[in-house]
Design a protein around this motif. Structure first.
Motif, PDB file in Angstrom:
ATOM      1  N   ARG A 238       0.865  -1.204  -0.069  1.00  0.00           N
ATOM      2  CA  ARG A 238      -0.089  -0.088   0.015  1.00  0.00           C
ATOM      3  C   ARG A 238       0.872   1.209   0.061  1.00  0.00           C
ATOM      4  NH1 ARG A 238      -1.014  -2.098   5.440  1.00  0.00           N
ATOM      5  NH2 ARG A 238      -2.749  -3.032   4.681  1.00  0.00           N
ATOM      6  N   ALA A 239       0.102   2.266  -0.076  1.00  0.00           N
ATOM      7  CA  ALA A 239       1.059   3.617   0.053  1.00  0.00           C
ATOM      8  C   ALA A 239       2.050   3.603   1.248  1.00  0.00           C
ATOM      9  CB  ALA A 239      -0.045   4.742   0.044  1.00  0.00           C
ATOM     10  N   GLY A 240       3.310   3.670   0.815  1.00  0.00           N
ATOM     11  CA  GLY A 240       4.363   3.697   2.095  1.00  0.00           C
ATOM     12  C   GLY A 240       5.079   2.766   1.964  1.00  0.00           C
ATOM     13  N   SER A 241       4.574   1.678   1.361  1.00  0.00           N
ATOM     14  CA  SER A 241       5.245   0.439   1.172  1.00  0.00           C
ATOM     15  C   SER A 241       6.566   0.506   0.120  1.00  0.00           C
ATOM     16  CB  SER A 241       4.409  -0.887   0.736  1.00  0.00           C
ATOM     17  OG  SER A 241       3.469  -1.003   1.620  1.00  0.00           O
ATOM     18  N   SER A 242       7.441  -0.444   0.353  1.00  0.00           N
ATOM     19  CA  SER A 242       8.601  -0.366  -0.560  1.00  0.00           C
ATOM     20  C   SER A 242       9.031  -1.772  -1.006  1.00  0.00           C
ATOM     21  CB  SER A 242       9.799   0.449   0.021  1.00  0.00           C
ATOM     22  OG  SER A 242      10.254  -0.075   1.126  1.00  0.00           O
ATOM     23  N   VAL A 243       9.701  -1.958  -2.064  1.00  0.00           N
ATOM     24  CA  VAL A 243      10.360  -3.168  -2.612  1.00  0.00           C
ATOM     25  C   VAL A 243      11.374  -3.178  -3.037  1.00  0.00           C
ATOM     26  CG1 VAL A 243       9.696  -5.021  -4.128  1.00  0.00           C
ATOM     27  CG2 VAL A 243       7.717  -4.189  -3.116  1.00  0.00           C
ATOM     28  N   VAL A 244      12.420  -4.135  -2.902  1.00  0.00           N
ATOM     29  CA  VAL A 244      13.663  -4.149  -3.356  1.00  0.00           C
ATOM     30  C   VAL A 244      13.882  -5.324  -4.278  1.00  0.00           C
ATOM     31  CG1 VAL A 244      16.357  -4.096  -2.961  1.00  0.00           C
ATOM     32  CG2 VAL A 244      14.622  -2.686  -1.519  1.00  0.00           C
ATOM     33  N   GLU A 245      14.402  -5.134  -5.498  1.00  0.00           N
ATOM     34  CA  GLU A 245      14.882  -6.610  -6.295  1.00  0.00           C
ATOM     35  C   GLU A 245      16.023  -6.340  -6.735  1.00  0.00           C
ATOM     36  OE1 GLU A 245      12.267  -6.853  -9.945  1.00  0.00           O
ATOM     37  OE2 GLU A 245      11.127  -5.159  -9.098  1.00  0.00           O
ATOM     38  N   ILE A 246      16.851  -7.395  -7.216  1.00  0.00           N
ATOM     39  CA  ILE A 246      18.094  -7.522  -7.945  1.00  0.00           C
ATOM     40  C   ILE A 246      17.894  -7.596  -9.231  1.00  0.00           C
ATOM     41  CG2 ILE A 246      20.319  -8.430  -7.431  1.00  0.00           C
ATOM     42  CD1 ILE A 246      19.487  -7.362  -4.992  1.00  0.00           C
ATOM     43  N   PHE A 247      18.643  -6.733 -10.078  1.00  0.00           N
ATOM     44  CA  PHE A 247      18.616  -6.939 -11.534  1.00  0.00           C
ATOM     45  C   PHE A 247      19.369  -8.102 -11.595  1.00  0.00           C
ATOM     46  CE2 PHE A 247      18.034  -2.275 -11.456  1.00  0.00           C
ATOM     47  CZ  PHE A 247      16.971  -2.203 -11.934  1.00  0.00           C
ATOM     48  N   GLY A 248      18.774  -8.912 -12.848  1.00  0.00           N
ATOM     49  CA  GLY A 248      19.594  -9.889 -13.551  1.00  0.00           C
ATOM     50  C   GLY A 248      19.652 -11.182 -12.802  1.00  0.00           C
ATOM     51  N   GLU A 249      18.710 -11.298 -11.607  1.00  0.00           N
ATOM     52  CA  GLU A 249      19.084 -12.586 -10.820  1.00  0.00           C
ATOM     53  C   GLU A 249      17.916 -13.487 -11.397  1.00  0.00           C
ATOM     54  OE1 GLU A 249      19.975 -13.043  -6.038  1.00  0.00           O
ATOM     55  OE2 GLU A 249      18.175 -12.078  -6.536  1.00  0.00           O
ATOM     56  N   ARG A 250      18.430 -14.579 -11.508  1.00  0.00           N
ATOM     57  CA  ARG A 250      17.448 -15.832 -12.201  1.00  0.00           C
ATOM     58  C   ARG A 250      17.100 -16.858 -11.049  1.00  0.00           C
ATOM     59  NH1 ARG A 250      14.898 -18.096 -16.391  1.00  0.00           N
ATOM     60  NH2 ARG A 250      15.109 -20.468 -16.379  1.00  0.00           N
ATOM     61  N   PRO A 251      16.210 -16.868 -10.064  1.00  0.00           N
ATOM     62  CA  PRO A 251      15.921 -17.781  -9.091  1.00  0.00           C
ATOM     63  C   PRO A 251      15.923 -19.199  -9.396  1.00  0.00           C
ATOM     64  CG  PRO A 251      14.340 -16.330  -9.235  1.00  0.00           C
ATOM     65  CD  PRO A 251      15.156 -15.636  -9.967  1.00  0.00           C
ATOM     66  N   ARG A 252      16.430 -20.043  -8.827  1.00  0.00           N
ATOM     67  CA  ARG A 252      16.175 -21.536  -9.135  1.00  0.00           C
ATOM     68  C   ARG A 252      14.632 -21.889  -8.808  1.00  0.00           C
ATOM     69  NH1 ARG A 252      19.111 -25.455 -11.275  1.00  0.00           N
ATOM     70  NH2 ARG A 252      21.344 -24.466 -10.703  1.00  0.00           N
ATOM     71  N   PRO A 253      13.830 -22.574  -9.374  1.00  0.00           N
ATOM     72  CA  PRO A 253      12.735 -22.931  -8.808  1.00  0.00           C
ATOM     73  C   PRO A 253      13.054 -23.908  -7.592  1.00  0.00           C
ATOM     74  CG  PRO A 253      12.489 -23.032 -11.110  1.00  0.00           C
ATOM     75  CD  PRO A 253      14.154 -22.590 -10.875  1.00  0.00           C
ATOM     76  N   LEU A 254      12.611 -24.001  -6.650  1.00  0.00           N
ATOM     77  CA  LEU A 254      12.780 -25.013  -5.739  1.00  0.00           C
ATOM     78  C   LEU A 254      11.575 -25.603  -5.045  1.00  0.00           C
ATOM     79  CD1 LEU A 254      14.524 -26.482  -3.405  1.00  0.00           C
ATOM     80  CD2 LEU A 254      14.513 -24.543  -1.964  1.00  0.00           C
ATOM     81  N   TYR A 255      11.035 -26.915  -5.383  1.00  0.00           N
ATOM     82  CA  TYR A 255      10.049 -27.548  -5.201  1.00  0.00           C
ATOM     83  C   TYR A 255      10.223 -28.301  -3.987  1.00  0.00           C
ATOM     84  CZ  TYR A 255       7.432 -26.347  -9.264  1.00  0.00           C
ATOM     85  OH  TYR A 255       6.727 -25.613 -10.333  1.00  0.00           O
ATOM     86  N   LEU A 256       9.769 -27.792  -2.916  1.00  0.00           N
ATOM     87  CA  LEU A 256       9.875 -28.581  -1.421  1.00  0.00           C
ATOM     88  C   LEU A 256       8.742 -29.400  -1.024  1.00  0.00           C
ATOM     89  CD1 LEU A 256      11.688 -28.318   1.146  1.00  0.00           C
ATOM     90  CD2 LEU A 256      10.597 -26.283   1.800  1.00  0.00           C
ATOM     91  N   PHE A 257       8.712 -30.413  -0.658  1.00  0.00           N
ATOM     92  CA  PHE A 257       7.908 -31.333  -0.229  1.00  0.00           C
ATOM     93  C   PHE A 257       7.944 -31.941   1.106  1.00  0.00           C
ATOM     94  CE2 PHE A 257       7.889 -31.651  -4.856  1.00  0.00           C
ATOM     95  CZ  PHE A 257       6.713 -31.659  -5.269  1.00  0.00           C
ATOM     96  N   GLY A 258       6.984 -31.137   1.981  1.00  0.00           N
ATOM     97  CA  GLY A 258       7.182 -31.486   3.383  1.00  0.00           C
ATOM     98  C   GLY A 258       7.372 -29.940   4.200  1.00  0.00           C
ATOM     99  N   ALA A 259       6.089 -30.060   5.179  1.00  0.00           N
ATOM    100  CA  ALA A 259       6.264 -28.680   5.955  1.00  0.00           C
ATOM    101  C   ALA A 259       6.609 -28.767   7.369  1.00  0.00           C
ATOM    102  CB  ALA A 259       4.877 -27.977   5.732  1.00  0.00           C
ATOM    103  N   GLY A 260       7.040 -29.768   7.822  1.00  0.00           N
ATOM    104  CA  GLY A 260       7.643 -30.208   9.111  1.00  0.00           C
ATOM    105  C   GLY A 260       8.576 -29.268   9.604  1.00  0.00           C
ATOM    106  N   HIS A 261       9.619 -29.634  10.487  1.00  0.00           N
ATOM    107  CA  HIS A 261      10.479 -28.702  11.144  1.00  0.00           C
ATOM    108  C   HIS A 261      11.541 -28.339  10.344  1.00  0.00           C
ATOM    109  CE1 HIS A 261       8.482 -28.804  14.742  1.00  0.00           C
ATOM    110  NE2 HIS A 261       8.759 -30.051  14.915  1.00  0.00           N
ATOM    111  N   VAL A 262      12.124 -29.424   9.430  1.00  0.00           N
ATOM    112  CA  VAL A 262      13.102 -28.946   8.489  1.00  0.00           C
ATOM    113  C   VAL A 262      12.534 -28.367   7.385  1.00  0.00           C
ATOM    114  CG1 VAL A 262      14.788 -30.254   7.016  1.00  0.00           C
ATOM    115  CG2 VAL A 262      14.422 -31.200   9.191  1.00  0.00           C
TER     116      VAL A 262
END
Length: 305
Positions: free
Chosen positions: A144-168
């Protein structure tokens, strides 16, 4: 950074709307930072096609009737909208590009960060030296008004498919913040539906989430159930190869799984793609945070190579 060229070459001359994926959960067709430019009669780029893109284009052309600088944030549930078994969410930023506010493009570069500051009737942007990106959510409070976002140019994040929502799983998700990964996080247990980032998928459909992972994805399997672990591993090794398939467990668990995979017709070449145990071997410890950091470091080694 093709989208910078669209802004420079098209949006300066033609009334245009920029559609940006701010955040995603689950098996989204594209991740945060993906953009497309929409004019009254043309499209540049894609956010994944299908009904999601159709709705986004509809909203983008509607915003062209508002003054330049106008923006809105839209949330889309992917399951009902796109007919995806694995569901999830996408949060989009749609803005009428103001040609007079594009001076920051001259400062954009691979070693720079883009800072976007939301005002009521515009988005103010400037470039600075690379700094940690803002972790954004596809649920909860919208910018909303007042929020800010920072992003890095040229960064291609690797998709990480994570199965399991326990402690680890929760430790891995927590330490992903600020790292070059696009997290798609799944569990079959309804109790985890309230955990931010988790997409709860019925056990009968969760193998489809493995099938939807792109080829450059890393798949990590650490569910609460050995039988479910096995079905996901089998699905991951039976499909076209992805960048990494990792399974939490011991050498004994790995040997048992390899024997079952052989009986089930998964050949040795496919089985060679399985990493178990996960994590850099020189980092010892069974604490969830230790396992998480060792595993993410292992995936970062792939990036550096």
């Amino acid at each position: 950074m093709e989208w910078l060229g669209w802004l420079d070459d098209v949006a300066r001359k033609t009334s245009s709307a920029l559609v940006s994926i701010l955040a995603s959960e689950g098996s989204a067709p594209r991740g945060a930072g993906t953009r497309m430019l929409v004019t009254a009669d043309a499209l540049l780029g894609t956010i994944g096609g299908g009904q999601l893109e159709y709705r986004a284009v509809e909203q983008a052309r509607a915003i062209l009737a508002l003054p330049p600088g106008s923006w809105r944030v839209q949330d889309y549930p992917l399951g009902p909208l796109l007919g995806q078994c694995c569901g999830g969410r996408v949060r989009l930023l749609i803005e009428h590009v103001d040609p007079a506010a594009l001076g920051w493009i001259a400062d954009a570069g691979e070693d720079r960060a883009l800072v976007s500051i939301f005002a009521a009737d515009r988005i103010d942007r400037h470039c600075t030296r690379a700094m940690p990106a803002s972790p954004l959510s596809a649920r909860g409070d919208r910018p909303r008004a007042g929020s800010s976002v920072v992003e890095i140019f040229g960064e291609r994040p690797r998709p990480l498919y994570l199965f399991g929502a326990g402690h680890v799983g929760q430790a891995i998700a927590r330490h992903c913040a600020g790292l070059p990964f696009r997290l798609a996080w799944f569990d079959t247990r309804p109790v985890f539906d309230t955990v931010e980032g988790v997409t709860v998928v019925p056990e009968a459909a969760i193998e489809q989430c493995v099938a939807e992972a792109p080829e450059d994805a890393a798949i990590l399997i650490l569910t609460h159930d050995h039988a479910l672990d096995y079905s996901l591993i089998k699905a991951a090794l039976a499909r076209p190869p992805v960048a990494f398939v990792g399974l939490i467990g011991s050498d004994t668990k790995r040997a048992r799984f390899h024997a079952r995979l052989e009986r089930d017709g998964i050949d040795a070449e496919a089985q060679a793609h399985l990493t178990c145990p996960i994590g850099i071997t020189d980092i010892a410890g069974k604490e969830p945070d230790v396992i998480a950091i060792a595993t993410l470091a292992q995936l970062l080694q792939m990036r550096s190579r």
